[in-house]
Write an enzyme that holds these catalytic residues in place. Structure first.
Site: not given
Length: 676
Positions: A345-347
């Site tokens: 998951i990207d931040k």
């Protein structure tokens, strides 16, 4: 986006205001003509069936005409595809579907044949549409890079196509413009929004010798950039190529279908021919009976229930997901998500809101929180920086009354200063980082520095607010610095993020991994808040892609992201999931699943739905295969064991179509599923 320019005219807007929906344009129907054929097939089928078999209201010629129209429209694409394969000496499952439909027509079961052709044409239309969306996704990536650049050559400036730039050219980038190339700053100071490439949530200060990327947005200062990479070799170009290459990878399901279609087609064709030839050569049997049995075999061996076993369940699940704001771009991605055990998951913009907010106000003298915020926001009123907007929004939410400065100066990479007229003197407010106050010859005490360092360790952008007055009197013009306090700004964690991570783990996700282009301190702080223990920071797009490729070696990977920099990883993952509300067009088009409301709480629901859909799909496949085997045995083997036995075609059709109805009904149960 993290600059005012990016916000005012977003290059990623999902639809231009006032534009017509894509499906209402003539170009859409020309590109996707198979949808028209599917609609015509269905209408002709319904007219002929209802007017003929159901009510008898239509004369025979009208029913025949409807049947012919249904077969021509439904079989058009299949005939073209089957002919192309036949010219190469191959027969695939498309040929089998056409043969089954014609076989049904030969034994006066045209409704079943037309239904088969309708499903066949519709699936082809959906595949064509998906490929068109993929092409447009890659095209939209290219729009991030300007077509031309302003270049300084000798003693003049000229505009040249980006493709003609050579290494060593000096490009002039004006405030608010997109950078046309990768390069190194040789003159000027500015802040650049490079979130599209690196995923960093805040603009990055750039000065001489710093690296910059094509497709990023310049802030308030002019820059001169020396070209270090040709346009075809830039980071943005690599992103475009990576997306195109990654989307060529077929899913395991598709690979299995490709392997399965050829042998199955040849087996059924061979069995049908044998069912005609063997009795004619070795048995004293009427040819009508032989043909009847062979056509029955072709109908019962047609994988109608098997073909629809997956889409019947998948489409029901897709509809149930859509009601909750989760868009699956096809049943294959629903199936793949159900097998996921690793989630990357990207931040920025995914786990976080993607918008800087004031998180801390720490007064250091006798000033109150309100006074620190009032003076800081007043000083920032003439700034267009995103951090300034965050400070102003915070002050306004506190109901504070702001002043207008008489003078304002932005110091790139350091901060700002603003002057206020106090009648008998001028008051200057400084807001910035350590570099600003070092250049102002101000010595901060170790205790004050410790407070700022503590906030910085939390991954926040920390600004010190200092007041200084200038009064011309007998004491001179200089006065001591008055440290008012610290203000910290950060991209904050979404409210639902931590609970989402817990639920994902409860639903069988073994590893949740954060991937970001942001710095380690910011990433570690957000990961700790979200309950994520595996963090990879400072990643460029190709490094995200490499990490996803590595993760795929140990499990089935789903990737969640929202930006252009996430696109290659989204395309490489088994399943790409994009945030719909704030995501870029490229991320939305590249992804296989879209959270339309950008609500992370829908991720566990999508996972539960897909896992249940997979269970129902397995049930349907096993059941439909069992019916086919049973009917084939009844058609071929029982006549050998029981002399004179002939499976009635209506019974074969009932078994064949009945299994289809049962499979569809089983899949429809998914429509009732709701989030827990």
């Amino acid at each position: 986006m993290t600059t005012s320019t990016a916000q005012s005219v977003s290059p990623y807007s999902i639809m231009t205001p006032g534009a017509r929906p894509e499906w209402r344009t003539l170009g859409f129907w020309k590109e996707n003509y198979e949808f028209v054929l599917a609609i015509v097939t269905l209408l002709a089928l319904l007219i002929g069936w209802i007017g003929g078999e159901v009510t008898g209201a239509l004369p025979g010629w009208a029913v025949t005409t409807a049947a012919v129209i249904a077969f021509i429209a439904g079989g058009y694409s299949g005939v073209i595809g089957a002919w192309e394969q036949a010219r190469q000496g191959r027969f695939d499952i498309d040929f089998l579907m056409l043969a089954a439909a014609l076989g049904a027509a030969l034994i006066n079961a045209w409704v079943e044949g037309a239904l088969l052709l309708f499903l066949f044409t519709l699936s082809g239309a959906l595949e064509t549409y998906a490929m068109g969306r993929t092409r447009k996704a890659i095209e939209s990536l290219g729009k991030l890079r300007p077509e031309t650049a302003l270049v300084r050559r000798s003693d003049h400036e000229e505009i040249v196509p980006v493709a003609q730039l050579v290494i060593g050219d000096v490009v002039i980038v004006k405030p608010g413009d997109r950078l046309p190339v990768d390069g190194m700053v040789v003159n000027g100071v500015s802040s650049i929004d490079q979130s599209a490439i690196t995923g960093e949530s805040l603009p990055v200060s750039k000065r001489q010798h710093d690296q910059v990327f094509a497709g990023t947005i310049n802030g308030g200062g002019a820059l001169e950039v020396e070209v270090t990479k040709l346009a075809s070799e830039s980071t943005l170009s690599r992103i475009i190529n990576l997306v195109a290459e990654a989307q060529q990878d077929a899913t395991p399901t598709q690979q299995f279908i490709d392997r399965f279609s050829q042998p199955y087609t040849y087996t059924v064709i061979g069995a049908t021919l044998l069912a005609i030839l063997l009795p004619a050569l070795f048995l004293n049997e009427s040819f009508d009976i032989t043909l009847y049995r062979a056509m029955t075999l072709l109908v019962v061996a047609s994988p109608c229930a098997l073909v629809i076993s997956t889409p019947a369940s998948a489409l029901s699940a897709v509809a149930a997901a859509a009601r909750q704001g989760v868009l699956f771009k096809g049943g294959a991605y629903l199936e793949l998500l159900g097998k996921t055990d690793i989630l990357a998951i990207d931040k920025t913009g995914t786990l976080t809101s993607g918008k800087p907010l004031v998180t801390n106000v720490h007064p250091l003298t006798n000033d109150t929180v309100e006074e620190v915020m009032r003076m800081a926001a007043s000083a920032e009123t003439l700034s267009e920086h995103h951090i300034a907007k965050a400070v102003i929004e915070k002050a306004q939410s506190m109901g504070l009354e702001l002043e207008k400065p008489i003078d304002f100066q932005a110091i790139a990479g350091e901060g700002i200063l603003a002057r206020f007229d106090r009648r008998d003197h001028v008051e200057t407010i400084y807001i910035g980082n350590d570099r600003l106050f070092m250049n102002q010859d101000m010595n901060l005490s170790p205790a004050i520095r410790m407070i700022g360092a503590a906030l910085q360790r939390q991954g926040k952008t920390v600004m010190l607010v200092v007041r200084r007055s200038t009064v011309e009197d007998t004491l001179g013009a200089d006065r001591d610095w008055e440290v008012m306090g610290y203000i910290a700004v950060a991209d904050t964690l979404r409210a639902e993020a931590a609970e989402t991570v817990i639920q994902l783990k409860q639903n069988g996700i073994k590893r949740v991994i954060m991937m970001t282009g942001d710095n380690h301190a910011s990433a570690a702080y957000i990961a700790a808040e979200a309950g994520i223990h595996e963090v990879h920071a400072d990643l460029l797009p190709e490094q995200k892609l490499e990490l996803v490729q590595k993760l795929r070696q140990s499990g089935n990977v789903a990737m969640v992201g929202d930006g252009v920099n996430d696109a290659p990883a989204l395309a490489t993952a088994n399943v790409g999931i994009a945030m719909g509300a704030g995501g870029t067009d490229v991320a939305l088009e590249t992804a296989d699943v879209v959270l339309m409301s950008s609500n992370l709480a829908m991720l566990p629901f999508a996972l539960q739905l897909s896992r249940r859909a997979n269970r129902i799909i397995r049930q349907n496949v096993i059941f439909s295969m069992s019916v086919i085997v049973t009917l084939v045995i009844s058609t071929i083997l029982l006549p050998i064991l029981y002399d004179g036995f002939l499976l009635p075609l209506p019974m074969g059709v009932v078994g064949h179509e009945g299994s289809t109805l049962i499979v569809v009904a089983n899949g429809l149960r998914l429509l009732r599923m709701r989030p827990a």
